[in-house]
Design an enzyme around this catalytic site. Sequence first.
Site, short mmCIF file in Angstrom:
data_model
loop_
_atom_site.label_atom_id
_atom_site.label_comp_id
_atom_site.label_asym_id
_atom_site.label_seq_id
_atom_site.Cartn_x
_atom_site.Cartn_y
_atom_site.Cartn_z
N LYS A 224 58.77 19.37 40.64
CA LYS A 224 59.77 20.03 41.50
C LYS A 224 60.95 19.11 41.74
CE LYS A 224 56.20 22.61 43.85
NZ LYS A 224 56.00 24.00 44.16
N CYS A 362 52.02 31.24 48.37
CA CYS A 362 50.89 30.39 48.76
C CYS A 362 50.92 30.06 50.25
CB CYS A 362 50.86 29.10 47.94
SG CYS A 362 50.73 29.37 46.18
#
Lengths: 405, 405, 148, 148
Positions: A224, A362
């Site tokens: 990321k 999530c």
Amino acid sequence: MDIKNLKSEFPIFKQKINGKPLVYLDSANSSQKPKAVIDRLSNFYETEFSNVGRSVHTLAVKATNRFEATRDLLKKYFNAQHREEIIFTKGATESINLVASSFGEKYIKEGDEILITELEHHSNYVPWHFLRKNKGAVIKFAPVNKDGEVEIDEIKNLISNKTKIIAITHISNVTGAVMPIKKIVDMAKEKNIPVLVDGTQGAPHMHIDMQDLGCDFYVVSCHKMYGPNGLGVLYAKKKWLDDLPPYQGGGGMIDDVKKDNITFADAPTKFEAGTMQTAEVVAFSEAINFIEKLGIKNIAAHENEILEYAFEKLKKNNSINIIGSPKNRGSVLCFTIKGIHPHDIATILDDDGVAIRAGHHCCQILHDKLGIAATARASIGVYNTKEDIDILCKAIDNCKKVFQI
Amino acid sequence: MDIKNLKSEFPIFKQKINGKPLVYLDSANSSQKPKAVIDRLSNFYETEFSNVGRSVHTLAVKATNRFEATRDLLKKYFNAQHREEIIFTKGATESINLVASSFGEKYIKEGDEILITELEHHSNYVPWHFLRKNKGAVIKFAPVNKDGEVEIDEIKNLISNKTKIIAITHISNVTGAVMPIKKIVDMAKEKNIPVLVDGTQGAPHMHIDMQDLGCDFYVVSCHKMYGPNGLGVLYAKKKWLDDLPPYQGGGGMIDDVKKDNITFADAPTKFEAGTMQTAEVVAFSEAINFIEKLGIKNIAAHENEILEYAFEKLKKNNSINIIGSPKNRGSVLCFTIKGIHPHDIATILDDDGVAIRAGHHCCQILHDKLGIAATARASIGVYNTKEDIDILCKAIDNCKKVFQI
Amino acid sequence: MELKELYQEIILDHGKNPRNKGKCTGYSHDAQAHNPLCGDKVHVYLKLDNEKKVMDISFEGEGCAISLASASILTDILKGKDLSFTKKVSEDFLSMVKNKTKITLNSLTEDQITTITSLSGVQAFPMRVKCATMVWHTFLSALGKKNN
Amino acid sequence: MELKELYQEIILDHGKNPRNKGKCTGYSHDAQAHNPLCGDKVHVYLKLDNEKKVMDISFEGEGCAISLASASILTDILKGKDLSFTKKVSEDFLSMVKNKTKITLNSLTEDQITTITSLSGVQAFPMRVKCATMVWHTFLSALGKKNN
Ligand SMILES: Cc1ncc(COP(=O)(O)O)c(C=O)c1O
Ligand SMILES: Cc1ncc(COP(=O)(O)O)c(C=O)c1O
């Protein structure tokens, strides 16, 4: 490099998606990779590849040096006090599992409390759940307020003399709330409670100074942060390195192996069992170089400008509901459109080349609290531009056309 | 592609080491990567990269399809019965830790026995040691014989009604002994004991048919199989998939997440927490394609020819002591030279461009038994040639010159 | 443009105004499912007559237009049909979506075939296939789950 | 050729015939270390006089030519020397190997300087530096480890 115009540094943007330029607004999920990182990866495999730390031949020496040099680079980049505080893992998820398992093995007993928040990603909840299941620990959730933030007082109120650790996100990947980590750490220190920070959404977007933050653990996912897949960093404060038992067992992490007992190497090796991701670690140093060349503060400023622009534009659209209004928002913007499910939004935007994510990201606990099953999320990376946001907004209008509303 | 002449497929061989061509005899440590694998990796990052399984945009769909297609490819390649029997991990080490942790959590109690051998790599011992330490399990070691093999009767003799699992290597990374896995599994089946096979040195060098082998677990490290770093495969027979608890917790592996409880997805997802190594998985499919183009049986035949050639040449050298003389030898040749420590051998060989490994190769138990602290190891990959062995032998002569013996 | 094939009028209509929503009274069988990746949920209720015929059918659930439309269409078409026939329709539907085969059952009206075929647009959207199929799998599983 | 600088006559000689091997009688301090990656081991024994002088010194161990030579040279040079001086030599040695500085202590004979400097060849072999330094670290640690 011009921070307002970085797409040429990222090969992916040569792609057309359904005949249209790619507008990538899914960086909170995973960022795209600059050419420098991709090239370093293939270059390493082509000319320098070897296993690390185990052989004494020339390739192995080079590989080991580059590998360890990346550790030094990260020590410096994150301003850790000691190089061995930088541990390489598979990702943020593994980093948290490592801490939950090792810390839990030693310090968590039945009835002990683990304090997290309603903002947490599953990867900062499920590993603690294992301790609840296997050891009878208790998990307490600091509640999120109507702005999508967790107030420090709410955390403070939940602390008891059974609280063994606080595990908390740096930036929520849904509401974008930037948590006041330093204040939380200071408060926890007074009570002698260690703090793990899930920095998965923090590290790519802001200046992280471990000594300044003062937390005990900080976890990062390199993919990321413009780096390769399958690599993470666990920062663990020196005092824990000797104290905590190893997590996985295998080659490299041992000191002495006998039939009746095994002793372990010092950190960081103790926590790095088996063959490491040599090439990925080396390539990640190019991601750090990329970030440093631009300057993480400039990146943050640029991203905030884009985010602010997006926020203002979406806010004007009556059918759009933006999730959360934190005082400090980092890099993500979740929204819903009345009458159109986020999944349908994502599919329709994709038709215009706009990549976003739909779902609970999530964060099911948070979505339950918000009373919605799913949201659409646009998240910002360094390569995004105001034009991307304009295309996003047009694509959103198209959703309404498709749905005839 | 000509199997006798594959160096041009591997970019690393363009390198000169100390001005000499690279003779890479450290493949048991990690194999070099064919151009097709390296190119697929960078190509994926450049044109197709996205996170898997979570977003619905075009890039994510493509990435997910390629990722899952690799699972199908591996199912077929290893002749697994079900695609969900193929689980992606970080490497062989993580695969074994996963089984030891999940199987151990459910099935190992105080006093239960885990049966391994004196041949095992630390990664097939340390994870079991954790169960010894934390649960009071007992580890039994089937002894190695003078040829560097473990006889099946020795394993049989150690089985008791407390034996809960047998964990055994397919090919020893020191003596090269190829273990008769099928017979061991048949014997264990009679007693209802599951078998984990450490196939780290097996899978790169021989035809592996999971249904034929019949083992319960088989672990593979992709980086030793011409694939990228940081990726492993765990084959787990269907019957275990529902039965065993998950290992790491995080995104993707959940079914339903509530504040008081969590339920988990079905396998393989249940065992694949967090963001996976998408690019590496996709690139690994090119390693399998590479192997299939040559044919694993042809690879085995070629490697055995080189190994045999090396064995015969080294045997003739009086000052060389070859470790082990198993009936079936696979891909590795450990040796010592009288009067020269393996570390010194490795350094001197490197000067001639020859890369070998010196040490205990993560097999301290075996080295203790052999009564030597370290050995030198030449290991064979598909790219090696007889000429490589000739250069190795000359370099060995040079060791003696340098040491004036 | 494939998007138009995905979001056809029929789908949008069923998605916005799903038929047979709620718990049908006196249901004898039911089953539920959800997709953990996106949060879609569905619960199918059946009233079977002697295990031979679908007397009544309904669903509860939340999800995208595709999943709601699929549930609505399923209940609309299978209500009142013989069990063996509903199984055949379900198999044909799943095969249409996955293998691009055609629906050709001659006990369905042309209208019904048009309606059910409107869902074939998901073929071009692999990540959305599950949205369309989940309720059908749930229906099949409900057939075996007697409610006591 | 750097290899020749690594394996100089002096090193080979000390490696093959290490001086001061074994446990010296009446040792008062000792420490051990090993390198888990290669299996090298060393155990240093010291007989200190009032914590001021190294009366006797010896070592046990197994390892490569470099590590044995380094242990042999260390014991040879430090025997009979004042503690403060041995510490200085050790620091200078470690600095030579790591930072390529020179050894210039004037209480060492030219011969001794040549001998100790023969180990500087490892500078060009980073993976072998530990072979040369381990015994020196172990010696320093032995100074603090009184044997009861
Ligand atoms: C026999 C054996 N088992 C396990 C391993 C561990 O593999 P990895 O380090 O790739 O996890 C190795 C290699 O190091 C090995 O040779
Ligand atoms: C806040 C947060 N924590 C943890 C994770 C898990 O990261 P990874 O899947 O890379 O391990 C993510 C991303 O998925 C995240 O956004």
